[in-house]
Motif scaffolding. Structure first.
Motif, PDB file in Angstrom:
ATOM      1  N   VAL A  31      14.725 -15.411 118.176  1.00 31.50           N
ATOM      2  CA  VAL A  31      15.801 -16.466 118.488  1.00 31.50           C
ATOM      3  C   VAL A  31      15.059 -17.230 119.494  1.00 31.50           C
ATOM      4  N   VAL A  32      15.533 -18.445 119.325  1.00 39.79           N
ATOM      5  CA  VAL A  32      15.047 -19.614 120.470  1.00 39.79           C
ATOM      6  C   VAL A  32      16.216 -20.460 120.807  1.00 39.79           C
ATOM      7  N   ARG A  33      16.769 -20.638 122.014  1.00 37.14           N
ATOM      8  CA  ARG A  33      17.760 -21.417 122.530  1.00 37.14           C
ATOM      9  C   ARG A  33      17.294 -22.914 123.023  1.00 37.14           C
ATOM     10  N   ILE A  34      17.589 -23.767 122.210  1.00 38.15           N
ATOM     11  CA  ILE A  34      17.057 -25.124 122.698  1.00 38.15           C
ATOM     12  C   ILE A  34      17.935 -25.739 123.504  1.00 38.15           C
ATOM     13  N   HIS A  35      17.660 -26.339 124.644  1.00 38.26           N
ATOM     14  CA  HIS A  35      18.406 -27.162 125.354  1.00 38.26           C
ATOM     15  C   HIS A  35      18.310 -28.576 125.295  1.00 38.26           C
ATOM     16  N   LEU A  36      19.206 -29.204 124.854  1.00 40.15           N
ATOM     17  CA  LEU A  36      18.812 -30.767 124.729  1.00 40.15           C
ATOM     18  C   LEU A  36      19.951 -31.406 125.710  1.00 40.15           C
ATOM     19  N   GLU A  60       4.338 -35.565 119.764  1.00 36.39           N
ATOM     20  CA  GLU A  60       3.699 -34.348 119.922  1.00 36.39           C
ATOM     21  C   GLU A  60       4.330 -33.102 119.008  1.00 36.39           C
ATOM     22  N   TRP A  61       4.473 -33.406 117.721  1.00 36.55           N
ATOM     23  CA  TRP A  61       5.384 -32.219 117.104  1.00 36.55           C
ATOM     24  C   TRP A  61       4.682 -31.170 116.927  1.00 36.55           C
ATOM     25  N   HIS A  62       3.227 -31.165 117.132  1.00 35.96           N
ATOM     26  CA  HIS A  62       2.375 -30.078 116.881  1.00 35.96           C
ATOM     27  C   HIS A  62       2.390 -29.180 117.984  1.00 35.96           C
ATOM     28  N   LYS A  63       2.822 -29.539 119.218  1.00 32.24           N
ATOM     29  CA  LYS A  63       2.929 -28.906 120.434  1.00 32.24           C
ATOM     30  C   LYS A  63       4.079 -27.964 120.343  1.00 32.24           C
ATOM     31  N   VAL A  64       5.328 -28.559 119.680  1.00 30.17           N
ATOM     32  CA  VAL A  64       6.329 -27.985 119.531  1.00 30.17           C
ATOM     33  C   VAL A  64       6.194 -26.585 118.716  1.00 30.17           C
ATOM     34  N   GLU A  65       5.547 -27.045 117.441  1.00 29.83           N
ATOM     35  CA  GLU A  65       5.164 -25.996 116.412  1.00 29.83           C
ATOM     36  C   GLU A  65       4.430 -24.988 117.038  1.00 29.83           C
ATOM     37  N   ASN A  66       3.529 -25.383 117.726  1.00 33.32           N
ATOM     38  CA  ASN A  66       2.357 -24.356 118.442  1.00 33.32           C
ATOM     39  C   ASN A  66       3.399 -23.510 119.471  1.00 33.32           C
ATOM     40  N   ASP A  67       4.241 -24.039 120.119  1.00 30.00           N
ATOM     41  CA  ASP A  67       4.881 -23.192 121.070  1.00 30.00           C
ATOM     42  C   ASP A  67       5.889 -22.302 120.320  1.00 30.00           C
ATOM     43  N   PHE A  68       6.514 -22.653 119.137  1.00 28.30           N
ATOM     44  CA  PHE A  68       7.334 -21.718 118.629  1.00 28.30           C
ATOM     45  C   PHE A  68       6.308 -20.555 117.957  1.00 28.30           C
ATOM     46  N   LEU A  69       5.293 -21.051 117.306  1.00 25.26           N
ATOM     47  CA  LEU A  69       4.310 -19.995 116.865  1.00 25.26           C
ATOM     48  C   LEU A  69       3.834 -19.007 118.068  1.00 25.26           C
ATOM     49  N   ALA A  70       3.726 -19.234 119.031  1.00 25.26           N
ATOM     50  CA  ALA A  70       3.463 -18.582 120.258  1.00 25.26           C
ATOM     51  C   ALA A  70       4.583 -17.631 120.523  1.00 25.26           C
ATOM     52  N   TYR A  84       6.706 -29.955 132.714  1.00 27.23           N
ATOM     53  CA  TYR A  84       8.349 -30.416 133.023  1.00 27.23           C
ATOM     54  C   TYR A  84       8.830 -31.233 132.167  1.00 27.23           C
ATOM     55  N   ARG A  85       8.147 -31.615 130.916  1.00 26.28           N
ATOM     56  CA  ARG A  85       8.697 -32.863 130.322  1.00 26.28           C
ATOM     57  C   ARG A  85       9.836 -32.201 129.318  1.00 26.28           C
ATOM     58  N   LEU A  86      10.855 -32.822 129.188  1.00 28.65           N
ATOM     59  CA  LEU A  86      11.913 -32.411 128.267  1.00 28.65           C
ATOM     60  C   LEU A  86      11.490 -32.724 126.853  1.00 28.65           C
ATOM     61  N   ILE A  87      11.659 -31.716 125.921  1.00 25.54           N
ATOM     62  CA  ILE A  87      11.221 -31.554 124.751  1.00 25.54           C
ATOM     63  C   ILE A  87      11.470 -33.058 123.853  1.00 25.54           C
ATOM     64  N   GLY A  96      14.420 -13.264 122.618  1.00 24.56           N
ATOM     65  CA  GLY A  96      13.795 -14.660 122.646  1.00 24.56           C
ATOM     66  C   GLY A  96      13.707 -15.462 123.968  1.00 24.56           C
ATOM     67  N   PHE A  97      13.655 -16.972 123.770  1.00 21.19           N
ATOM     68  CA  PHE A  97      13.434 -17.510 124.820  1.00 21.19           C
ATOM     69  C   PHE A  97      14.525 -18.702 125.184  1.00 21.19           C
ATOM     70  N   ASN A  98      14.323 -19.355 126.151  1.00 19.60           N
ATOM     71  CA  ASN A  98      14.871 -20.686 126.203  1.00 19.60           C
ATOM     72  C   ASN A  98      13.947 -21.764 126.256  1.00 19.60           C
TER      73      ASN A  98
END
Length: 85
Positions: free
Chosen positions: A64-69, A46-56, A36-39, A27-29
């Motif tokens: 797996v995806v590690r999400i840094h908050l 822009e939730w559609h952008k997050v969804e599209n990133d996960f689909l990509a 460079y905008r924090l999610i 997976g990815f971080n």
């Protein structure tokens, strides 16, 4: 429902709990976009952008995806949290 992933009985790898097939995390971080905008700074609008990133990421083979908050975005004090976040 996804099959749970557990540590194997030999304790040397991960496996699916029911089928006992080996699970290899690939997976990815994920913490910011190409600007460079924090999610957590854009996911509300822009939730559609997050969804599209996960689909990509999935299309690239990620399982797996590690999400840094950023803690400061979610906690206002040691005993208080940001309700909106």
């Amino acid at each position: 429902m996804a099959e749970p992933i557990v540590v194997s009985s030999q304790k040397n790898c991960f496996e699916y709990a029911l089928s006992h097939l080996r699970f290899v995390p690939l997976g990815f971080n994920y913490d910011h976009d190409e600007h460079y905008r924090l999610i957590e700074d854009y996911w509300d609008e822009e939730w559609h952008k997050v969804e599209n990133d996960f689909l990509a990421m999935k299309a690239l083979g990620a399982n797996v995806v590690r999400i840094h908050l950023q803690v400061g975005k979610f906690l206002q004090s040691p005993f208080g949290f940001n309700q909106k976040a």
